[in-house]
Motif scaffolding. Sequence first.
Motif, mmCIF file in Angstrom:
data_model
loop_
_atom_site.group_PDB
_atom_site.id
_atom_site.type_symbol
_atom_site.label_atom_id
_atom_site.label_comp_id
_atom_site.label_asym_id
_atom_site.label_seq_id
_atom_site.Cartn_x
_atom_site.Cartn_y
_atom_site.Cartn_z
ATOM 1 N N GLU A 193 6.227 8.212 2.121
ATOM 2 C CA GLU A 193 6.549 7.598 0.842
ATOM 3 C C GLU A 193 5.275 7.511 0.031
ATOM 4 O O GLU A 193 4.309 6.889 0.465
ATOM 5 C CB GLU A 193 7.092 6.182 1.103
ATOM 6 N N PHE A 194 5.265 8.183 -1.119
ATOM 7 C CA PHE A 194 4.119 8.034 -2.013
ATOM 8 C C PHE A 194 4.313 6.750 -2.809
ATOM 9 O O PHE A 194 5.411 6.485 -3.307
ATOM 10 C CB PHE A 194 4.022 9.237 -2.960
ATOM 11 N N CYS A 195 3.297 5.943 -2.892
ATOM 12 C CA CYS A 195 3.420 4.683 -3.621
ATOM 13 C C CYS A 195 2.054 4.319 -4.176
ATOM 14 O O CYS A 195 1.031 4.806 -3.696
ATOM 15 C CB CYS A 195 3.909 3.583 -2.692
ATOM 16 N N GLU A 196 2.054 3.452 -5.199
ATOM 17 C CA GLU A 196 0.765 3.006 -5.727
ATOM 18 C C GLU A 196 0.205 1.936 -4.793
ATOM 19 O O GLU A 196 -0.934 2.005 -4.356
ATOM 20 C CB GLU A 196 0.932 2.465 -7.141
ATOM 21 N N PHE A 197 1.052 0.945 -4.500
ATOM 22 C CA PHE A 197 0.650 -0.131 -3.596
ATOM 23 C C PHE A 197 1.453 -0.033 -2.317
ATOM 24 O O PHE A 197 2.652 0.228 -2.352
ATOM 25 C CB PHE A 197 0.890 -1.499 -4.240
ATOM 26 N N SER A 213 -0.935 6.087 -0.676
ATOM 27 C CA SER A 213 -1.359 5.686 -2.010
ATOM 28 C C SER A 213 -2.506 6.578 -2.450
ATOM 29 O O SER A 213 -3.622 6.454 -1.962
ATOM 30 C CB SER A 213 -1.806 4.225 -2.023
ATOM 31 N N MET A 214 -2.213 7.493 -3.366
ATOM 32 C CA MET A 214 -3.262 8.360 -3.910
ATOM 33 C C MET A 214 -4.213 7.520 -4.751
ATOM 34 O O MET A 214 -5.405 7.783 -4.802
ATOM 35 C CB MET A 214 -2.648 9.464 -4.768
ATOM 36 N N GLU A 215 -3.627 6.518 -5.419
ATOM 37 C CA GLU A 215 -4.402 5.603 -6.262
ATOM 38 C C GLU A 215 -5.575 5.017 -5.475
ATOM 39 O O GLU A 215 -6.687 4.937 -5.952
ATOM 40 C CB GLU A 215 -3.475 4.472 -6.709
ATOM 41 N N TYR A 216 -5.284 4.612 -4.238
ATOM 42 C CA TYR A 216 -6.306 3.973 -3.416
ATOM 43 C C TYR A 216 -6.838 4.903 -2.319
ATOM 44 O O TYR A 216 -7.645 4.493 -1.492
ATOM 45 C CB TYR A 216 -5.757 2.675 -2.810
ATOM 46 N N GLY A 217 -6.374 6.132 -2.317
ATOM 47 C CA GLY A 217 -6.879 7.096 -1.354
ATOM 48 C C GLY A 217 -6.703 6.636 0.082
ATOM 49 O O GLY A 217 -7.621 6.732 0.904
ATOM 50 N N THR A 218 -5.523 6.104 0.381
ATOM 51 C CA THR A 218 -5.298 5.547 1.707
ATOM 52 C C THR A 218 -3.863 5.815 2.153
ATOM 53 O O THR A 218 -2.954 5.843 1.333
ATOM 54 C CB THR A 218 -5.528 4.014 1.682
ATOM 55 N N ALA A 219 -3.684 6.029 3.427
ATOM 56 C CA ALA A 219 -2.345 6.095 4.005
ATOM 57 C C ALA A 219 -2.236 4.977 5.037
ATOM 58 O O ALA A 219 -3.214 4.649 5.708
ATOM 59 C CB ALA A 219 -2.108 7.450 4.651
ATOM 60 N N VAL A 220 -1.057 4.383 5.124
ATOM 61 C CA VAL A 220 -0.841 3.262 6.047
ATOM 62 C C VAL A 220 0.492 3.474 6.754
ATOM 63 O O VAL A 220 1.464 3.921 6.144
ATOM 64 C CB VAL A 220 -0.804 1.911 5.283
ATOM 65 N N HIS A 221 0.527 3.182 8.041
ATOM 66 C CA HIS A 221 1.796 3.218 8.767
ATOM 67 C C HIS A 221 1.738 2.249 9.935
ATOM 68 O O HIS A 221 0.661 1.787 10.310
ATOM 69 C CB HIS A 221 2.117 4.644 9.244
ATOM 70 N N LEU A 247 -5.373 14.462 3.989
ATOM 71 C CA LEU A 247 -3.932 14.484 3.870
ATOM 72 C C LEU A 247 -3.521 15.863 3.391
ATOM 73 O O LEU A 247 -4.066 16.377 2.418
ATOM 74 C CB LEU A 247 -3.463 13.424 2.872
ATOM 75 N N ILE A 248 -2.606 16.462 4.105
ATOM 76 C CA ILE A 248 -2.109 17.774 3.689
ATOM 77 C C ILE A 248 -0.653 17.610 3.283
ATOM 78 O O ILE A 248 0.188 17.215 4.105
ATOM 79 C CB ILE A 248 -2.248 18.808 4.820
ATOM 80 N N TYR A 249 -0.365 17.863 2.026
ATOM 81 C CA TYR A 249 0.990 17.750 1.506
ATOM 82 C C TYR A 249 1.444 19.146 1.110
ATOM 83 O O TYR A 249 0.838 19.769 0.249
ATOM 84 C CB TYR A 249 0.998 16.807 0.298
ATOM 85 N N ASP A 250 2.474 19.640 1.763
ATOM 86 C CA ASP A 250 2.905 21.012 1.483
ATOM 87 C C ASP A 250 4.097 21.051 0.519
ATOM 88 O O ASP A 250 4.768 22.062 0.391
ATOM 89 C CB ASP A 250 3.222 21.765 2.788
ATOM 90 N N GLY A 251 4.351 19.928 -0.148
ATOM 91 C CA GLY A 251 5.463 19.866 -1.086
ATOM 92 C C GLY A 251 6.708 19.306 -0.442
ATOM 93 O O GLY A 251 7.666 18.937 -1.122
ATOM 94 N N ASP A 252 6.708 19.228 0.863
ATOM 95 C CA ASP A 252 7.875 18.727 1.584
ATOM 96 C C ASP A 252 7.469 17.740 2.676
ATOM 97 O O ASP A 252 8.034 16.663 2.807
ATOM 98 C CB ASP A 252 8.630 19.923 2.187
#
Length: 141
Positions: free
Chosen positions: A13-17, A30-38, A59-64
């Motif tokens: 899920e891409f999200c700001e916060f 969060s691209m805004e904060y350059g962080t991924a959390v799970h 982070l590698i995003y291939d569009g899917d």
Amino acid sequence: MSKVMKTMRLQHEFCEFVPGNLKPGTLYISMEYGTAVHLCVCGCGQKVVTPLSPTDWKLIYDGDTVSLDPSIGNWSFDCQSHYWIKKNRVIFSKKWTDDEIKENRKFDQEVKADYFNDSKRVIPKSESGFFEFVKDLFRKK
Ligand SMILES: [Zn+2]
């Protein structure tokens, strides 16, 4: 966790916060904060924060689907789980020995030291600062 390698799927899920209540099996980005959390995929409920930066995770995003590189080693948690996230799949790895953990930390520190010792490089103040830096870079052209 069994010794047999198994895979499970994650959603991203891409999200700001990043929300306060994380859903298990979801990677928040969060691209805004350059962080991924799970939440740790073993089910222990620990929050795993993976900063995205040249010296942390890619982070590698291939569009899917998304992938994180390198692997995630939760050495500071009781579960000590170790896995890769590749194309929205969790690939469990064997637990590392204490020596392997130590080696990996040393390697990590060396990479960081090399990166920040390069005097030609503009040092970002933080991970999010790095994105500001990139934005500014493009604005100036
Ligand atoms: Zn865990």
